[in-house]
Design a protein around this motif. Structure first.
Motif, PDB file in Angstrom:
ATOM      1  N   GLY A 199       0.822  -1.217   0.000  1.00  0.00           N
ATOM      2  CA  GLY A 199       0.000   0.000   0.000  1.00  0.00           C
ATOM      3  C   GLY A 199       0.848   1.255   0.000  1.00  0.00           C
ATOM      4  N   LEU A 200       1.925   1.241   0.790  1.00  0.00           N
ATOM      5  CA  LEU A 200       2.853   2.376   0.827  1.00  0.00           C
ATOM      6  C   LEU A 200       3.497   2.584  -0.537  1.00  0.00           C
ATOM      7  N   VAL A 201       3.946   1.507  -1.156  1.00  0.00           N
ATOM      8  CA  VAL A 201       4.575   1.601  -2.474  1.00  0.00           C
ATOM      9  C   VAL A 201       3.560   2.103  -3.507  1.00  0.00           C
ATOM     10  N   ASN A 202       2.309   1.657  -3.400  1.00  0.00           N
ATOM     11  CA  ASN A 202       1.262   2.154  -4.306  1.00  0.00           C
ATOM     12  C   ASN A 202       1.100   3.672  -4.160  1.00  0.00           C
ATOM     13  N   ASP A 203       1.108   4.160  -2.904  1.00  0.00           N
ATOM     14  CA  ASP A 203       0.996   5.606  -2.658  1.00  0.00           C
ATOM     15  C   ASP A 203       2.169   6.357  -3.274  1.00  0.00           C
ATOM     16  N   ILE A 204       3.362   5.811  -3.102  1.00  0.00           N
ATOM     17  CA  ILE A 204       4.564   6.453  -3.642  1.00  0.00           C
ATOM     18  C   ILE A 204       4.504   6.503  -5.159  1.00  0.00           C
ATOM     19  N   GLU A 205       4.154   5.373  -5.779  1.00  0.00           N
ATOM     20  CA  GLU A 205       4.080   5.348  -7.245  1.00  0.00           C
ATOM     21  C   GLU A 205       3.011   6.306  -7.756  1.00  0.00           C
ATOM     22  N   ARG A 206       1.866   6.347  -7.088  1.00  0.00           N
ATOM     23  CA  ARG A 206       0.791   7.263  -7.492  1.00  0.00           C
ATOM     24  C   ARG A 206       1.267   8.708  -7.418  1.00  0.00           C
ATOM     25  N   ASP A 207       1.976   9.062  -6.335  1.00  0.00           N
ATOM     26  CA  ASP A 207       2.487  10.428  -6.203  1.00  0.00           C
ATOM     27  C   ASP A 207       3.483  10.759  -7.311  1.00  0.00           C
ATOM     28  N   ILE A 208       4.336   9.801  -7.647  1.00  0.00           N
ATOM     29  CA  ILE A 208       5.323  10.020  -8.706  1.00  0.00           C
ATOM     30  C   ILE A 208       4.622  10.229 -10.047  1.00  0.00           C
ATOM     31  N   ARG A 209       3.664   9.373 -10.345  1.00  0.00           N
ATOM     32  CA  ARG A 209       2.955   9.462 -11.632  1.00  0.00           C
ATOM     33  C   ARG A 209       2.061  10.696 -11.708  1.00  0.00           C
ATOM     34  N   ASN A 210       1.572  11.169 -10.562  1.00  0.00           N
ATOM     35  CA  ASN A 210       0.709  12.347 -10.545  1.00  0.00           C
ATOM     36  C   ASN A 210       1.455  13.647 -10.797  1.00  0.00           C
ATOM     37  N   THR A 211       2.785  13.594 -10.846  1.00  0.00           N
ATOM     38  CA  THR A 211       3.543  14.805 -11.154  1.00  0.00           C
ATOM     39  C   THR A 211       3.343  15.201 -12.611  1.00  0.00           C
ATOM     40  N   MET A 212       2.871  14.258 -13.431  1.00  0.00           N
ATOM     41  CA  MET A 212       2.618  14.472 -14.858  1.00  0.00           C
ATOM     42  C   MET A 212       3.907  14.712 -15.639  1.00  0.00           C
ATOM     43  N   GLU A 213       5.031  14.394 -15.042  1.00  0.00           N
ATOM     44  CA  GLU A 213       6.311  14.513 -15.720  1.00  0.00           C
ATOM     45  C   GLU A 213       6.687  13.153 -16.291  1.00  0.00           C
ATOM     46  N   GLN A 214       7.320  13.153 -17.462  1.00  0.00           N
ATOM     47  CA  GLN A 214       7.774  11.910 -18.083  1.00  0.00           C
ATOM     48  C   GLN A 214       9.117  11.460 -17.511  1.00  0.00           C
ATOM     49  N   GLU A 215       9.872  12.422 -16.963  1.00  0.00           N
ATOM     50  CA  GLU A 215      11.176  12.133 -16.379  1.00  0.00           C
ATOM     51  C   GLU A 215      11.210  12.690 -14.954  1.00  0.00           C
ATOM     52  N   VAL A 216      11.610  11.823 -14.024  1.00  0.00           N
ATOM     53  CA  VAL A 216      11.658  12.220 -12.624  1.00  0.00           C
ATOM     54  C   VAL A 216      13.069  11.946 -12.101  1.00  0.00           C
ATOM     55  N   PRO A 217      13.692  12.923 -11.449  1.00  0.00           N
ATOM     56  CA  PRO A 217      15.032  12.696 -10.889  1.00  0.00           C
ATOM     57  C   PRO A 217      14.998  11.643  -9.779  1.00  0.00           C
ATOM     58  N   ALA A 218      15.988  10.780  -9.760  1.00  0.00           N
ATOM     59  CA  ALA A 218      16.084   9.732  -8.745  1.00  0.00           C
ATOM     60  C   ALA A 218      16.104  10.342  -7.342  1.00  0.00           C
ATOM     61  N   ALA A 219      16.728  11.498  -7.201  1.00  0.00           N
ATOM     62  CA  ALA A 219      16.800  12.158  -5.896  1.00  0.00           C
ATOM     63  C   ALA A 219      15.403  12.518  -5.384  1.00  0.00           C
ATOM     64  N   GLU A 220      14.505  12.928  -6.287  1.00  0.00           N
ATOM     65  CA  GLU A 220      13.132  13.267  -5.891  1.00  0.00           C
ATOM     66  C   GLU A 220      12.385  12.023  -5.423  1.00  0.00           C
ATOM     67  N   ILE A 221      12.620  10.916  -6.104  1.00  0.00           N
ATOM     68  CA  ILE A 221      11.987   9.655  -5.700  1.00  0.00           C
ATOM     69  C   ILE A 221      12.495   9.262  -4.316  1.00  0.00           C
ATOM     70  N   GLY A 222      13.792   9.378  -4.100  1.00  0.00           N
ATOM     71  CA  GLY A 222      14.368   9.062  -2.791  1.00  0.00           C
ATOM     72  C   GLY A 222      13.792   9.923  -1.682  1.00  0.00           C
ATOM     73  N   LYS A 223      13.638  11.219  -1.950  1.00  0.00           N
ATOM     74  CA  LYS A 223      13.055  12.129  -0.949  1.00  0.00           C
ATOM     75  C   LYS A 223      11.614  11.750  -0.637  1.00  0.00           C
ATOM     76  N   LEU A 224      10.861  11.387  -1.668  1.00  0.00           N
ATOM     77  CA  LEU A 224       9.460  10.998  -1.470  1.00  0.00           C
ATOM     78  C   LEU A 224       9.378   9.727  -0.625  1.00  0.00           C
ATOM     79  N   VAL A 225      10.216   8.747  -0.941  1.00  0.00           N
ATOM     80  CA  VAL A 225      10.232   7.505  -0.160  1.00  0.00           C
ATOM     81  C   VAL A 225      10.582   7.809   1.290  1.00  0.00           C
ATOM     82  N   MET A 226      11.591   8.638   1.515  1.00  0.00           N
ATOM     83  CA  MET A 226      12.003   9.000   2.877  1.00  0.00           C
ATOM     84  C   MET A 226      10.846   9.678   3.620  1.00  0.00           C
TER      85      MET A 226
END
Length: 159
Positions: A86-113
């Motif tokens: 469920g947590l991973v689903n929330d994280i993926e949804r937040d990433i995809r909701n940015t509407m960006e095709q490219e997301v920096p790995a650092a942003e993903i790490g910050k979101l997970v943290m």
């Protein structure tokens, strides 16, 4: 839908149910030729999402990398796989909701943290120790102090 057993193209839907909080449709099917039953899943096709690594390389977003990292961080904790998923689903949804095709790995790490901080403090510290590459005990202790301060602020907000 092609039968996985006899390879015939004709099957009928016996039952349809929602799965993954409505993101997936699970269908039970029966082959009209051999009579065997099988399950299929229908999901919305997602646009490819690229992760821009710190060195500038690009790679396709892999949800399993986040899932495996969080599972390792939650090792030997009393946390169900369902909660982690469920947590991973929330994280993926937040990433995809940015509407960006490219997301920096650092942003993903910050979101997970950020999500882990509210999910489980021990898992957060474990993940942070790998993600932030603590060089020594003082940087580790600094992270613990920040976590304690954050927890103190949350407790004040509850009052």
């Amino acid at each position: 839908m092609k039968c996985p057993y006899c390879k015939q193209n004709d099957s009928r839907v016996i039952d349809s149910r929602s799965a993954d909080d409505g993101a997936t449709i699970r269908r039970r099917r029966e082959c009209t030729s051999c009579g065997r039953r099988f399950t299929t899943y229908e999901v919305v096709e997602k646009q490819p999402l690229m992760v821009v690594k710190n060195d500038g390389r690009r790679e396709v977003f892999k949800r399993d990398k986040i899932l495996n990292g969080i599972i390792r961080a939650c090792d030997k904790r009393d946390i169900s796989l369902e909660s982690i998923t469920g947590l991973v689903n929330d994280i993926e949804r937040d990433i995809r909701n940015t509407m960006e095709q490219e997301v920096p790995a650092a942003e993903i790490g910050k979101l997970v943290m950020s999500k882990l901080k509210h999910f489980d403090e021990v898992a957060y510290i474990r993940f942070a120790s790998v993600y932030r590459k603590f060089a020594d005990i003082s940087s580790f202790m600094e992270e613990l102090r920040e976590l304690q301060a954050h927890k103190g602020e949350q407790e004040k907000d509850k009052l």
